[in-house]
Design a protein around this motif. Structure first.
Motif, PDB file in Angstrom:
ATOM      1  N   ARG A  54      10.509  56.328 -83.818  1.00  0.00           N
ATOM      2  CA  ARG A  54      10.938  55.681 -82.570  1.00  0.00           C
ATOM      3  C   ARG A  54      10.858  56.639 -81.390  1.00  0.00           C
ATOM      4  O   ARG A  54      10.358  56.278 -80.319  1.00  0.00           O
ATOM      5  N   SER A  55      11.333  57.870 -81.556  1.00  0.00           N
ATOM      6  CA  SER A  55      11.286  58.811 -80.436  1.00  0.00           C
ATOM      7  C   SER A  55       9.861  59.254 -80.151  1.00  0.00           C
ATOM      8  O   SER A  55       9.496  59.524 -79.002  1.00  0.00           O
ATOM      9  N   SER A  56       9.038  59.301 -81.177  1.00  0.00           N
ATOM     10  CA  SER A  56       7.650  59.734 -81.004  1.00  0.00           C
ATOM     11  C   SER A  56       6.819  58.675 -80.282  1.00  0.00           C
ATOM     12  O   SER A  56       5.996  58.999 -79.411  1.00  0.00           O
ATOM     13  N   VAL A  57       7.027  57.411 -80.639  1.00  0.00           N
ATOM     14  CA  VAL A  57       6.349  56.324 -79.923  1.00  0.00           C
ATOM     15  C   VAL A  57       6.770  56.332 -78.463  1.00  0.00           C
ATOM     16  O   VAL A  57       5.951  56.193 -77.547  1.00  0.00           O
ATOM     17  N   ARG A  58       8.075  56.506 -78.223  1.00  0.00           N
ATOM     18  CA  ARG A  58       8.587  56.501 -76.862  1.00  0.00           C
ATOM     19  C   ARG A  58       7.953  57.626 -76.040  1.00  0.00           C
ATOM     20  O   ARG A  58       7.526  57.425 -74.904  1.00  0.00           O
ATOM     21  N   GLU A  59       7.859  58.828 -76.614  1.00  0.00           N
ATOM     22  CA  GLU A  59       7.274  59.942 -75.864  1.00  0.00           C
ATOM     23  C   GLU A  59       5.796  59.717 -75.609  1.00  0.00           C
ATOM     24  O   GLU A  59       5.306  59.949 -74.494  1.00  0.00           O
ATOM     25  N   TYR A  60       5.067  59.283 -76.636  1.00  0.00           N
ATOM     26  CA  TYR A  60       3.628  59.067 -76.453  1.00  0.00           C
ATOM     27  C   TYR A  60       3.383  58.065 -75.333  1.00  0.00           C
ATOM     28  O   TYR A  60       2.626  58.338 -74.383  1.00  0.00           O
ATOM     29  N   ASN A  84      12.499  49.701 -71.733  1.00  0.00           N
ATOM     30  CA  ASN A  84      12.984  50.058 -73.061  1.00  0.00           C
ATOM     31  C   ASN A  84      12.874  48.917 -74.060  1.00  0.00           C
ATOM     32  O   ASN A  84      12.610  49.142 -75.243  1.00  0.00           O
ATOM     33  N   TYR A  85      13.079  47.680 -73.622  1.00  0.00           N
ATOM     34  CA  TYR A  85      13.012  46.584 -74.592  1.00  0.00           C
ATOM     35  C   TYR A  85      11.591  46.410 -75.131  1.00  0.00           C
ATOM     36  O   TYR A  85      11.384  46.044 -76.299  1.00  0.00           O
ATOM     37  N   LEU A  86      10.578  46.676 -74.276  1.00  0.00           N
ATOM     38  CA  LEU A  86       9.195  46.609 -74.749  1.00  0.00           C
ATOM     39  C   LEU A  86       8.907  47.720 -75.757  1.00  0.00           C
ATOM     40  O   LEU A  86       8.226  47.500 -76.768  1.00  0.00           O
ATOM     41  N   LEU A  87       9.432  48.903 -75.477  1.00  0.00           N
ATOM     42  CA  LEU A  87       9.288  50.001 -76.436  1.00  0.00           C
ATOM     43  C   LEU A  87       9.973  49.655 -77.753  1.00  0.00           C
ATOM     44  O   LEU A  87       9.446  49.931 -78.837  1.00  0.00           O
ATOM     45  N   TYR A  88      11.140  49.050 -77.667  1.00  0.00           N
ATOM     46  CA  TYR A  88      11.894  48.639 -78.853  1.00  0.00           C
ATOM     47  C   TYR A  88      11.067  47.675 -79.705  1.00  0.00           C
ATOM     48  O   TYR A  88      10.946  47.842 -80.926  1.00  0.00           O
ATOM     49  N   GLU A  89      10.479  46.671 -79.061  1.00  0.00           N
ATOM     50  CA  GLU A  89       9.665  45.699 -79.785  1.00  0.00           C
ATOM     51  C   GLU A  89       8.415  46.347 -80.367  1.00  0.00           C
ATOM     52  O   GLU A  89       8.013  46.049 -81.502  1.00  0.00           O
ATOM     53  N   ILE A  91       7.994  49.514 -81.239  1.00  0.00           N
ATOM     54  CA  ILE A  91       8.371  50.368 -82.372  1.00  0.00           C
ATOM     55  C   ILE A  91       8.579  49.535 -83.627  1.00  0.00           C
ATOM     56  O   ILE A  91       8.129  49.896 -84.725  1.00  0.00           O
ATOM     57  N   GLU A  92       9.257  48.391 -83.479  1.00  0.00           N
ATOM     58  CA  GLU A  92       9.483  47.509 -84.633  1.00  0.00           C
ATOM     59  C   GLU A  92       8.157  47.041 -85.222  1.00  0.00           C
ATOM     60  O   GLU A  92       7.997  47.002 -86.443  1.00  0.00           O
ATOM     61  N   GLU A  93       7.217  46.675 -84.352  1.00  0.00           N
ATOM     62  CA  GLU A  93       5.913  46.214 -84.841  1.00  0.00           C
ATOM     63  C   GLU A  93       5.165  47.319 -85.573  1.00  0.00           C
ATOM     64  O   GLU A  93       4.574  47.093 -86.629  1.00  0.00           O
ATOM     65  N   ILE A  94       5.158  48.529 -84.994  1.00  0.00           N
ATOM     66  CA  ILE A  94       4.450  49.646 -85.637  1.00  0.00           C
ATOM     67  C   ILE A  94       5.059  49.953 -86.995  1.00  0.00           C
ATOM     68  O   ILE A  94       4.347  50.223 -87.969  1.00  0.00           O
ATOM     69  N   GLU A  95       6.386  49.901 -87.082  1.00  0.00           N
ATOM     70  CA  GLU A  95       7.048  50.134 -88.373  1.00  0.00           C
ATOM     71  C   GLU A  95       6.609  49.116 -89.419  1.00  0.00           C
ATOM     72  O   GLU A  95       6.607  49.404 -90.615  1.00  0.00           O
ATOM     73  N   ASN A  96       6.235  47.920 -88.939  1.00  0.00           N
ATOM     74  CA  ASN A  96       5.779  46.866 -89.851  1.00  0.00           C
ATOM     75  C   ASN A  96       4.263  46.815 -89.970  1.00  0.00           C
ATOM     76  O   ASN A  96       3.703  45.833 -90.484  1.00  0.00           O
ATOM     77  N   GLY A  97       3.600  47.859 -89.487  1.00  0.00           N
ATOM     78  CA  GLY A  97       2.162  47.966 -89.671  1.00  0.00           C
ATOM     79  C   GLY A  97       1.327  47.184 -88.687  1.00  0.00           C
ATOM     80  O   GLY A  97       0.123  46.985 -88.912  1.00  0.00           O
ATOM     81  N   GLU A 108      -1.378  47.854 -78.401  1.00  0.00           N
ATOM     82  CA  GLU A 108      -2.646  47.813 -77.673  1.00  0.00           C
ATOM     83  C   GLU A 108      -2.473  47.149 -76.305  1.00  0.00           C
ATOM     84  O   GLU A 108      -3.062  47.586 -75.308  1.00  0.00           O
ATOM     85  N   LYS A 109      -1.671  46.088 -76.237  1.00  0.00           N
ATOM     86  CA  LYS A 109      -1.420  45.425 -74.956  1.00  0.00           C
ATOM     87  C   LYS A 109      -0.677  46.355 -74.004  1.00  0.00           C
ATOM     88  O   LYS A 109      -0.986  46.426 -72.806  1.00  0.00           O
ATOM     89  N   ILE A 110       0.329  47.065 -74.540  1.00  0.00           N
ATOM     90  CA  ILE A 110       1.110  47.979 -73.701  1.00  0.00           C
ATOM     91  C   ILE A 110       0.224  49.084 -73.147  1.00  0.00           C
ATOM     92  O   ILE A 110       0.342  49.456 -71.970  1.00  0.00           O
ATOM     93  N   ILE A 111      -0.669  49.610 -73.959  1.00  0.00           N
ATOM     94  CA  ILE A 111      -1.560  50.677 -73.477  1.00  0.00           C
ATOM     95  C   ILE A 111      -2.447  50.165 -72.354  1.00  0.00           C
ATOM     96  O   ILE A 111      -2.639  50.842 -71.330  1.00  0.00           O
ATOM     97  N   THR A 112      -2.980  48.952 -72.490  1.00  0.00           N
ATOM     98  CA  THR A 112      -3.786  48.371 -71.415  1.00  0.00           C
ATOM     99  C   THR A 112      -2.950  48.213 -70.151  1.00  0.00           C
ATOM    100  O   THR A 112      -3.412  48.530 -69.042  1.00  0.00           O
TER     101      THR A 112
END
Length: 513
Positions: A139-145, A456-461, A463-469, A475-479
């Motif tokens: 979670r902290s690593s996704v947030r920093e990246y 933060n809520y977008l990061l929260y969502e 992170i949950e998705e990445i944890e579930n693969g 990809e949308k957030i990066i765009t």
């Protein structure tokens, strides 16, 4: 990637402990210690920043590079190390600190001669881990990246992120410091910056009274990162301090512009280059509140609240001034420079607000206008980013009541809307005093007010998705974050959903990572 280009210039100049011992310990009179990352058996790449890799001179990613990105396989030219520094934490002297989770791979130079430092974060314990494990959770690593990249595209000085990988192991953390530790997925971020030097590096050496080394570090820093300083002798160090003060003030203004709250503005988290560094319990502003603090550890005092960040930056500069005094030896100069900080900061802050409102110039009456605006924002809990997006559309004949109901975190009655409408009328009258065209006014607003901020809520969502693969939201957030001044995804241009109001990780966070 071309890893053979990585060098370690810092270690060639300053004394270090080459024992290679990762055990936690005090390391007096030592600026760095060699330390090797732990070996992760089943790492997996989550995301690689191809654009950044090409920019800094590493080139394209190949599958074999994963070993390096998690610290498992090091080229012969890479001799990793971590640095010692000190700092004031929440206003108190904390003594020796250091890179508890960060390990330097070294420095790379691109074809344009620009140099970039590379670090692993979360790749194992260092001598400065203070009895911690040196790992990082997903979670902290996704947030920093994501947040460091978001800040870069917003135009805010920042460290950046090259890659994010699963380590294949779990890490135990107590996310709320409530006595309920849980296993979480571990991750490693590779992050980059022109330099990771902090106020704390200078504080440590000064506190140890190693003044010759302190002067060497100043000379090294000026030569490598402040080429605009051409003076000699004591004047060189004075110019350096003035430059750092101005860069720090400029950074605070940028944080205010986009609504960023750092959360842990300790002196050891302050970049000497004026970069945003150490993304922990940060937050982008949802509802406007000068007293908002993103860090549960910062309660109840709210030392690092949104509206105090300029003041705290000045306080931190006082501590840096104390550390540099043995070299500069001019108390009046240091005091004058620090006293000028406030004037410079507020001037730049108000000019920034002028741009956000589309004003061509700062008028004497604008101080009252800005004060009234702040009161309105706080009273009706208006969304900071969305407010200015609405303001850009004010001439389009939209229904104002609907617009403001959509950006308020409370219900607005007729009395509230009357106040808002009165403010909008004041704003329109102020625009009539502009010395620039409507087109130029709109251009100023569009350049200053992002359509997308990484909430933060977008990061929260995510992170949950990445944890579930899953990586669709990632990809949308990066765009979106690569195009923050465009509305790529209208579903992101909304206030925080109410279901996340009291969810940990969606408004406030702890320092746990």
């Amino acid at each position: 990637m071309n890893l053979t280009k990585i060098k370690q210039p810092f270690t060639e100049i300053f004394p270090g402990d080459f024992s290679g011992n990762p055990m936690q310990r005090m390391t007096p009179k030592v600026l760095f210690s060699t330390v090797f990352p732990v070996e992760f058996k089943n790492p997996k790449l989550i995301i690689f920043n191809e654009k950044l890799s090409e920019e800094i001179g590493l080139g394209s990613y190949e599958e074999k590079d994963l070993g390096f990105l998690v610290g498992n396989h090091l080229p012969d030219n890479v001799k990793p190390y971590s640095t010692a520094y000190a700092g004031h934490q929440f206003g108190n002297w904390a003594g020796q600190l250091g890179d508890g989770r960060a390990i330097y791979a070294g420095e790379i130079e691109n074809q344009s001669g620009e140099k970039t430092e590379i670090q692993w974060k979360g790749a194992g314990a260092t001598p400065y881990s203070r009895h911690a494990d040196g790992r990082a959770v997903l979670r902290s690593s996704v947030r920093e990246y994501l947040m460091s990249e978001a800040m870069y595209y917003l135009g805010v000085p920042t460290t950046r992120a090259l890659s994010l990988s699963f380590t294949g192991e779990n890490v135990v953390r107590d996310i709320l410091y409530s006595g309920n530790p849980q296993e979480e997925k571990g991750a490693v971020v590779v992050r980059t910056a022109e330099s990771f030097l902090r106020f704390g590096h200078f504080e440590l050496i000064s506190a140890q009274q190693e003044y010759n080394t302190l002067q060497d570090l100043l000379d090294f820093t000026i030569k490598n990162y402040f080429p605009e300083i051409q003076s000699e002798g004591t004047a060189k160090y004075k110019d350096f301090f003035e430059n750092v003060a101005n860069r720090t003030a400029d950074l605070m203004v940028e944080w205010f512009r986009v609504g960023f709250v750092h959360g842990v503005m300790n002196t050891d988290n302050m970049s000497i280059l004026g970069l945003t560094i150490d993304y922990g319990p940060f937050s982008m502003m949802d509802e406007y509140d000068l007293n908002f603090t993103s860090n549960t550890t910062d309660l109840p005092g709210r030392r690092y609240a949104f509206g105090k960040q300029g003041q705290i930056a000045q306080w931190n500069l006082w501590q840096l001034a104390n550390a540099l005094h043995p070299i500069i030896k001019d108390e009046k100069f240091l005091e004058d420079t620090l006293n000028k900080f406030g004037d410079y900061f507020w001037k730049e802050h108000d000019n920034m607000l002028c741009d956000k409102f589309g004003f061509g110039q700062l008028l004497e009456s604008d101080e009252d206008f800005f004060t009234n605006w702040q009161g309105l924002m706080q009273e009706f809990q208006l969304d900071y980013t969305l407010f200015f997006n609405v303001l850009e559309r004010i001439e389009e004949g939209r229904d104002l009541k609907t617009e403001f109901e959509n950006i308020s975190y409370i219900s607005l009655d007729d009395k509230a809307f009357s106040k808002i409408k009165n403010f909008i009328n004041q704003y329109k009258l102020r625009l009539e005093k502009n010395d620039i065209s409507k087109e130029k006014s709109q251009e100023l607003m569009q350049k200053s007010n992002p359509k997308f901020t990484l909430r933060n809520y977008l990061l929260y969502e995510c992170i949950e998705e990445i944890e579930n693969g899953k990586t669709i939201l990632l990809e949308k957030i990066i765009t979106a974050l690569e195009n923050p001044y465009e509305e790529k995804f209208p579903e992101f241009s909304v206030k925080r959903p109410s279901k996340y109001d009291d969810v940990s990780g969606c408004s406030m966070l702890s320092c746990s990572s």
